[in-house]
Design a protein around this motif. Structure first.
Motif, PDB file in Angstrom:
ATOM      1  N   LYS A 181      37.230  29.441 -31.206  1.00 43.27           N
ATOM      2  CA  LYS A 181      36.697  29.021 -29.910  1.00 43.27           C
ATOM      3  C   LYS A 181      35.387  29.738 -29.597  1.00 43.27           C
ATOM      4  N   ILE A 182      35.345  31.020 -29.874  1.00 40.73           N
ATOM      5  CA  ILE A 182      34.112  31.780 -29.626  1.00 40.73           C
ATOM      6  C   ILE A 182      32.969  31.190 -30.451  1.00 40.73           C
ATOM      7  N   ALA A 183      33.233  30.892 -31.714  1.00 41.79           N
ATOM      8  CA  ALA A 183      32.195  30.304 -32.575  1.00 41.79           C
ATOM      9  C   ALA A 183      31.767  28.945 -32.043  1.00 41.79           C
ATOM     10  N   ASP A 236      32.015  27.705 -29.019  1.00 36.95           N
ATOM     11  CA  ASP A 236      31.328  27.841 -27.730  1.00 36.95           C
ATOM     12  C   ASP A 236      29.888  28.314 -27.887  1.00 36.95           C
ATOM     13  N   ASN A 237      29.599  28.957 -29.002  1.00 35.47           N
ATOM     14  CA  ASN A 237      28.270  29.513 -29.228  1.00 35.47           C
ATOM     15  C   ASN A 237      27.500  28.798 -30.325  1.00 35.47           C
ATOM     16  N   GLY A 238      28.006  27.656 -30.770  1.00 40.22           N
ATOM     17  CA  GLY A 238      27.303  26.864 -31.776  1.00 40.22           C
ATOM     18  C   GLY A 238      27.246  27.517 -33.141  1.00 40.22           C
ATOM     19  N   ALA A 239      28.210  28.363 -33.433  1.00 40.92           N
ATOM     20  CA  ALA A 239      28.229  29.061 -34.720  1.00 40.92           C
ATOM     21  C   ALA A 239      29.232  28.410 -35.667  1.00 40.92           C
TER      22      ALA A 239
END
Length: 71
Positions: free
Chosen positions: A18-20, A22-25
């Motif tokens: 989710k973190i990735a 949400d940050n386009g990673a």
């Protein structure tokens, strides 16, 4: 204790997709190539101190990245 540390690692790893996103990673799940059937780090990839990875673990990660890297 080791069980508590492993639970914290699993919790963090659960957040990473989710973190990735949400940050386009792009996330490459390198843990997938290091774990056994029970979801624990394979013994051959753990140093005696229980905290650090062996050279074999890093070789496995590099091999995994070569086949699962960014599209």
């Amino acid at each position: 204790n080791a069980a508590s540390v492993n639970e914290k690692i699993k919790l963090l790893n659960g957040w990473l997709p989710k973190i990735a996103a949400d940050n386009g990673a792009y996330l490459v799940d390198t843990a997938a190539c290091l774990l056994n059937e029970q979801g624990m780090l394979r013994a051959e990839y753990a140093e005696a101190d229980g905290l650090h990875l062996t050279a074999a673990a890093y070789q496995e990660i590099l091999s995994y990245l070569r086949t699962h890297g960014c599209p």
